[in-house]
Design a protein around this motif. Structure first.
Motif, PDB file in Angstrom:
ATOM      1  N   ILE A   2      78.375  56.875 -42.319  1.00 26.57           N
ATOM      2  CA  ILE A   2      78.926  56.754 -43.373  1.00 26.57           C
ATOM      3  C   ILE A   2      79.559  58.370 -44.073  1.00 26.57           C
ATOM      4  O   ILE A   2      78.759  59.441 -44.068  1.00 26.57           O
ATOM      5  N   GLY A   3      81.375  59.082 -43.700  1.00 29.80           N
ATOM      6  CA  GLY A   3      81.201  59.852 -43.796  1.00 29.80           C
ATOM      7  C   GLY A   3      82.419  60.464 -44.795  1.00 29.80           C
ATOM      8  O   GLY A   3      84.197  59.297 -43.973  1.00 29.80           O
ATOM      9  N   ARG A   4      82.687  61.394 -44.656  1.00 30.45           N
ATOM     10  CA  ARG A   4      84.572  61.345 -44.870  1.00 30.45           C
ATOM     11  C   ARG A   4      85.132  62.842 -43.260  1.00 30.45           C
ATOM     12  O   ARG A   4      86.074  63.059 -43.408  1.00 30.45           O
ATOM     13  N   ASN A  11      80.074  63.125 -33.425  1.00 34.68           N
ATOM     14  CA  ASN A  11      79.266  63.994 -32.873  1.00 34.68           C
ATOM     15  C   ASN A  11      78.049  63.522 -33.549  1.00 34.68           C
ATOM     16  O   ASN A  11      76.941  63.520 -31.795  1.00 34.68           O
ATOM     17  N   VAL A  12      77.414  63.348 -34.355  1.00 39.50           N
ATOM     18  CA  VAL A  12      76.097  62.374 -34.762  1.00 39.50           C
ATOM     19  C   VAL A  12      75.905  61.204 -33.835  1.00 39.50           C
ATOM     20  O   VAL A  12      74.786  60.995 -32.845  1.00 39.50           O
ATOM     21  N   GLU A  13      77.206  61.086 -33.876  1.00 39.27           N
ATOM     22  CA  GLU A  13      77.048  59.443 -33.047  1.00 39.27           C
ATOM     23  C   GLU A  13      76.866  59.412 -31.715  1.00 39.27           C
ATOM     24  O   GLU A  13      75.413  59.047 -31.128  1.00 39.27           O
ATOM     25  N   GLU A  18      72.672  60.206 -26.960  1.00 35.89           N
ATOM     26  CA  GLU A  18      71.743  60.813 -25.822  1.00 35.89           C
ATOM     27  C   GLU A  18      70.606  59.860 -26.502  1.00 35.89           C
ATOM     28  O   GLU A  18      70.139  60.094 -24.895  1.00 35.89           O
ATOM     29  N   ILE A  19      70.099  60.214 -27.346  1.00 41.11           N
ATOM     30  CA  ILE A  19      68.367  60.268 -27.188  1.00 41.11           C
ATOM     31  C   ILE A  19      67.964  58.430 -27.233  1.00 41.11           C
ATOM     32  O   ILE A  19      67.480  58.408 -26.517  1.00 41.11           O
ATOM     33  N   ASP A  20      68.854  57.617 -27.618  1.00 41.69           N
ATOM     34  CA  ASP A  20      68.625  56.093 -27.110  1.00 41.69           C
ATOM     35  C   ASP A  20      69.999  55.836 -27.026  1.00 41.69           C
ATOM     36  O   ASP A  20      70.879  55.543 -27.746  1.00 41.69           O
ATOM     37  N   SER A  21      70.591  55.248 -25.765  1.00 43.26           N
ATOM     38  CA  SER A  21      71.672  54.972 -25.783  1.00 43.26           C
ATOM     39  C   SER A  21      71.898  53.279 -26.103  1.00 43.26           C
ATOM     40  O   SER A  21      73.208  52.963 -26.048  1.00 43.26           O
ATOM     41  N   THR A  22      70.567  52.902 -26.345  1.00 43.82           N
ATOM     42  CA  THR A  22      70.692  51.192 -26.467  1.00 43.82           C
ATOM     43  C   THR A  22      71.026  51.078 -27.891  1.00 43.82           C
ATOM     44  O   THR A  22      71.306  50.659 -28.406  1.00 43.82           O
ATOM     45  N   LEU A  23      70.611  52.022 -28.741  1.00 41.81           N
ATOM     46  CA  LEU A  23      71.345  51.532 -29.920  1.00 41.81           C
ATOM     47  C   LEU A  23      72.627  51.689 -30.439  1.00 41.81           C
ATOM     48  O   LEU A  23      73.447  52.281 -29.890  1.00 41.81           O
ATOM     49  N   LYS A  24      73.059  50.787 -31.281  1.00 40.89           N
ATOM     50  CA  LYS A  24      74.205  50.435 -32.255  1.00 40.89           C
ATOM     51  C   LYS A  24      74.639  51.160 -33.208  1.00 40.89           C
ATOM     52  O   LYS A  24      73.648  51.277 -34.241  1.00 40.89           O
TER      53      LYS A  24
END
Length: 122
Positions: A2-4, A11-13, A18-24
Motif C-alpha cells: 500500500i502506498g501513494r 517497482n517494488v513489486e 525477481e527474487i521469488d516469482s511464486t509470491l503473490k
C-alpha cells in the motif's frame, strides 16, 4: 503493498517477483495525508478482506517536517500524525484479522525514521 505512488509500488513489486516469482503481491494506492480517514478504512478493509493470506505487513509509511514546531500549521501537524500514526494503526488493525486465520506464522515489521530516536523539529 500500500502506498501513494503507483510507479514506486510497481517497482517494488517487480523487485520482489525477481527474487521469488511464486509470491503473490497486491498493490493498493492510497494517500494517508489527503484521503478521508473513514473512506480509507472502508476501502482498505474491503480490499484486504479479498486477500486470501497475508504473511507480512511492513509499515514504512512516513513523512516529516524539519521546520521548527512554532512555525508548523495545524494542517501540517495533522498530516504528520495521520501519515505516521493513523496509517500504521489502521493497517495493523485490518491485517491482524487476516493473519490470525493463518496456520503459519505471520510478521508485522514497523519501520521508522531517525526521528524516532532524535525528535525533530527541535
Amino acid at each position: 503493498m500500500i502506498g501513494r505512488n503507483t510507479e514506486k509500488l510497481k517497482n517494488v513489486e517487480n523487485q520482489i517477483l525477481e527474487i521469488d516469482s511464486t509470491l503473490k503481491t497486491k498493490t493498493i494506492v492510497v494517500d494517508f495525508e489527503k484521503d478521508n480517514p473513514k473512506s480509507l478504512h472502508e476501502a482498505l478493509n474491503s480490499q484486504i478482506e479479498e486477500i486470501k493470506e497475508i504473511s507480512i505487513l511492513i509499515n514504512s509509511v512516513g513523512i516529516s517536517d524539519c521546520n521548527p514546531s512554532e512555525t508548523q500549521t495545524f494542517s501540517e501537524i495533522k498530516a504528520i500524525i495521520d501519515v505516521n500514526c493513523y496509517s500504521q494503526t489502521l493497517l495493523t488493525n485490518l491485517v491482524l484479522k487476516n493473519m490470525e486465520k493463518r496456520e503459519k506464522k505471520s510478521m508485522i515489521l514497523s519501520v521508522s525514521s531517525i526521528f524516532g530516536i532524535t525528535p525533530a523539529p527541535y
